[in-house]
Design an enzyme around this catalytic site. Structure first.
Site, PDB file in Angstrom:
ATOM      1  N   HIS A 143      15.068 -10.269   4.829  1.00 18.13           N
ATOM      2  CA  HIS A 143      14.353 -11.684   4.422  1.00 18.13           C
ATOM      3  C   HIS A 143      15.135 -12.737   4.883  1.00 18.13           C
ATOM      4  O   HIS A 143      14.586 -13.865   4.693  1.00 18.13           O
ATOM      5  CB  HIS A 143      14.493 -11.717   2.836  1.00 18.13           C
ATOM      6  CG  HIS A 143      13.142 -10.503   2.408  1.00 18.13           C
ATOM      7  ND1 HIS A 143      12.509 -10.972   1.075  1.00 18.13           N
ATOM      8  CD2 HIS A 143      12.713  -9.526   2.772  1.00 18.13           C
ATOM      9  CE1 HIS A 143      11.346 -10.000   1.086  1.00 18.13           C
ATOM     10  NE2 HIS A 143      11.734  -9.066   1.987  1.00 18.13           N
ATOM     11  N   HIS A 179       9.800   0.450   5.379  1.00 15.32           N
ATOM     12  CA  HIS A 179       9.523   1.299   4.315  1.00 15.32           C
ATOM     13  C   HIS A 179       9.997   2.806   4.250  1.00 15.32           C
ATOM     14  O   HIS A 179       9.692   3.662   3.309  1.00 15.32           O
ATOM     15  CB  HIS A 179       7.882   1.114   4.084  1.00 15.32           C
ATOM     16  CG  HIS A 179       7.718  -0.345   3.763  1.00 15.32           C
ATOM     17  ND1 HIS A 179       6.286  -0.639   3.924  1.00 15.32           N
ATOM     18  CD2 HIS A 179       8.142  -1.360   3.490  1.00 15.32           C
ATOM     19  CE1 HIS A 179       6.124  -1.882   3.475  1.00 15.32           C
ATOM     20  NE2 HIS A 179       7.359  -2.354   3.459  1.00 15.32           N
TER      21      HIS A 179
END
EC number: 1.11.1.21
Length: 724
Positions: free
Chosen positions: A99, A267
């Protein structure tokens, strides 16, 4: 503050409202005033390390091996105040690094992890960054230990890379070299929305057309890094989500294969958190009370960790073994059919149908309990979209191929905004030259600069042609991601040679004269172009009565077509250049604001911006040879006439149409000069006028020339990280 007169009227306090800056007050009163803040940020006065601090020198003292071991140990240690999922902080640290880096966008090069800006607002308080405040605090003991030998920006990105390594990924490499900033950035536009997670259609011309997203934005909603995990505007539709994923990642410089690899690889480890009620969470870090000490999103009713952790509202892991790098993501995505369900927090997510017990991941706190995995709409897009599906099926059949593709994409994600390899540092820096790094070979430094200048000076090229060509070559530089600039001489290659702003016909004329000179002296065209600009400046200074030598550093190289990613360079095309008084077309944004944006990307202060424009006007470098803003009768001389005549009270100024103006003699009413709004803002804006008045003074003629030369040299060397 207590009112001592006993009236209880705190509004009488003389310091009430003192937290509001004059700049903010001014904007309330005069919202259309030109805001110079983006040119005043990151002043050395706000840097606690001082003006002389050199991070690259400090990095030479860093024990990289010890640091990496400390970061690796952190992944499973320090479980006392913020216990990790399954006892491993890998997922949290990867999300922190991701992020931080993932806010980068290709269009203007802003965002990204290269400055550690996730420590400050608004990024530190974005909904998508919930609980990353804890990740940074977990890293604090390491930052404290290594001090100024390690920037926050480097540590944050390193933590994600080491996290992947600790879970079994063979990474592509890592480079140190990111320098911290010390207050929030004012130059990055994150969107016009007034609330977090406002509907996506506020930033799209047509929500059905993902490419209609407002530029330079990349994320689909305010406060998100990429896309909404529940689907476009929170409505599940994997096929539509795929289109928005594609556009968003493309705006972050990723192709389809890199996008699929990053989605799957991101993921493969960790989990999403949504086992609770978002209304139980306290305010974000920036809105928290003093006693929170920078922490945000505190859970007032539950522990807030493990089973009780809440961030996105989506709940669950994607794979069977979320702390292991494997192909489990594809095994579950393609091995089962999936149906829409609701998370405990009420978020829309996908659950497998009739999944085997052994394929379920274990609970983060109790390994005897197994729970359903989940997929987001973006994950299902990898299965539904035919292009992504084909890529992911190749990954699923070849784990090594997937691993290498992801490792390279992760390296690109976390290093894209660092600029050229000359800024890289450390034993794990890859030796391979990657095209997205805009490689440039080293240039020759062993030649007689004065002989080359004499040769250039003897040509028929005008001062304007010499200076404007060098400027056009250098002005592409942007300090946001250290791309562009004069080094490499890409102005002679596609796509730059055909850009309208470079006046292709004139450019080819100049290059046809300079290229044989470069060949004769066995030097780069890049050096020759910059030297030509310097020759033009020196001639202009002589015409003004000053004998000066413009500083020059040899060694620029010439890039080739094979070294140039054309699509990637298209975003560097200037659509306006206040320095040459040019607009490609009319825009919603004013020419003055576009001038500030260009100046900020070039790393200029307001004074430096002004002195360059004043000099380039009188030299005669306007696009197409126009006379807008050329406030002098002695074109080609580096005088302070622009400022003298701008501030001359014997003139009057008149609006003609649009952004065009004219200047007339106050007494005779005779026309004297034409101008644009970019020219006249230097006399109308109170701050800029104060600078203009300095340079208009009778005793500032020599100061102006010296300041112009210094600033010109700064721009010409902006991309010379090999000499910094």
């Amino acid at each position: 503050m207590e009112n001592l007169n006993g009236s209880g009227d705190i509004s009488k306090c003389p310091f009430h409202g003192g937290n509001t800056s004059n700049e903010n007050n001014n904007k309330l009163w005069w919202p259309n005033a030109l805001n110079l803040d983006i040119l005043h940020q990151h002043d050395t006065k706000v840097n606690p390390l001082g003006e002389e601090f050199n991070y690259h020198e400090e990095l030479k003292k860093l024990d990289v091996a010890a640091l990496k071991e400390d970061v690796k140990n952190l992944m499973t240690d320090s479980q006392d105040w913020w216990p990790a999922d399954w006892g491993h902080y890998g997922g949290l640290m990867i999300r922190l690094a991701w992020h931080s880096a993932g806010s980068y966008r290709l269009s203007d090069g802003r965002g990204g992890g290269g400055t550690g800006n996730i420590r400050f607002a608004p990024l530190n308080s974005w909904p998508d960054n919930a609980s990353l405040d804890k990740a940074r605090r977990l890293l604090w003991p390491i930052k404290k230990k290594y001090g100024n030998k390690l920037s926050w920006a480097d540590l944050i990105i390193l933590s994600g890379t080491i996290a992947y390594e600790s879970m079994g990924l063979k990474t592509f490499g890592f480079s140190f070299g990111r320098t911290d900033i010390w207050h929030p950035e004012k130059d990055t536009y994150w969107g016009a929305e007034k609330e977090w997670l406002a509907p996506s259609n506020e930033r799209y011309g047509d929500l059905e057309d993902a490419t209609s997203m407002e530029n330079p934005l990349a994320a689909v909603q305010m406060g998100l890094i990429y896309v909404n995990p529940e689907g476009v505007n929170g409505k599940s539709d994997p096929a539509k989500t795929a289109l928005h994923v594609r556009e968003t990642f493309a705006r972050m410089a990723m192709n389809d294969e890199e996008t699929a690899a990053l989605t799957a690889g991101g993921h493969t480890v960790g989990k999403a958190h949504g086992n609770g009620d978002a209304s139980n969470l306290g305010p974000e870090p920036e809105a928290g009370p003093l006693e929170n000490q920078g922490f945000g999103w505190a859970n007032s009713t539950r522990t807030g960790v493990g089973r009780d952790a809440f961030t996105s509202g989506i709940e669950g892991a994607w794979t069977t073994e979320p702390t292991k790098w494997d192909n489990g993501y594809f095994d579950l995505l393609f091995g089962y059919e999936w149906e829409l369900v609701k998370s405990p927090a009420g978020a829309t997510q996908w659950a497998p149908i009739n999944i085997k017990e052994e394929d379920k991941p274990v609970d983060v706190e109790d390994p005897s309990i197994r729970l359903n995995p989940m997929m987001t709409d973006a994950d299902m897009a990898m299965k539904v979209d035919p292009i992504y599906r084909e890529i992911c099926e190749r990954f699923s059949k070849d784990h090594d191929y997937f691993t290498e593709t992801f490792a390279r994409a992760w390296f690109k994600l976390t290093h894209r905004d660092m600029g050229p390899k000359a800024r890289y540092f450390g034993p794990d820096t890859p030796t391979e030259d990657l095209i997205w790094q805009d490689p440039i070979p080293a240039g020759n430094t062993d030649y007689d600069v004065n002989l080359v200048k004499e040769k250039i000076s003897s040509t028929d090229l005008s001062i304007s042609e010499l200076v404007s060509t060098a400027w056009d070559s250098a002005r592409t530089y942007r300090g946001s991601d250290m791309r562009g600039g004069a080094n490499g001489a890409r102005i002679r290659l596609a796509p730059q040679k055909d850009w309208a702003g470079n006046e292709p016909e004139k450019l080819q004329k100049v290059l046809s004269i300079l290229e044989p000179i470069a060949a004769e002296f066995n030097i780069s065209i890049a050096d020759t172009i910059v030297l030509a600009g310097n020759v033009g400046i020196e001639k202009a200074a002589q015409n003004a009565g000053f004998d000066i030598t413009v500083p020059f550093s040899a060694g620029r190289g010439d890039a080739t077509d094979e070294m140039t990613e054309v699509d990637s360079f298209n975003v560097l095309e200037p659509v306006a250049d206040g320095f040459r008084n040019w607009l490609k077309q009319d825009y919603i944004v004013s020419p003055e604001e576009m001038m500030l944006d260009r100046a900020q990307l070039l790393g200029l202060t307001a004074v430096e911006m002004m002195v360059l424009i004043g000099g380039m006007r009188v030299i005669g470098t306007n696009y197409g040879g126009t006379t807008y803003g050329v406030f002098t009768d002695n074109i080609g001389a580096l005088t302070n006439d622009f400022f003298v005549n701008l501030t001359d009270m014997g003139n009057t100024w008149h609006h003609v149409a649009g952004t065009m103006y004219e200047i007339r003699d106050r007494k005779t009413k005779d026309f004297k000069w034409s101008a644009t709004s970019v020219d006249l803002v230097f006399g109308s804006n109170s701050v800029l006028r104060s600078y203009a008045e300095v340079y208009a003074q009778d005793d500032s003629k020599e100061k102006f020339v010296n300041d112009f030369v210094k600033t010109w040299t700064k721009v010409m060397n902006a991309d010379r990280f090999d000499i910094k």
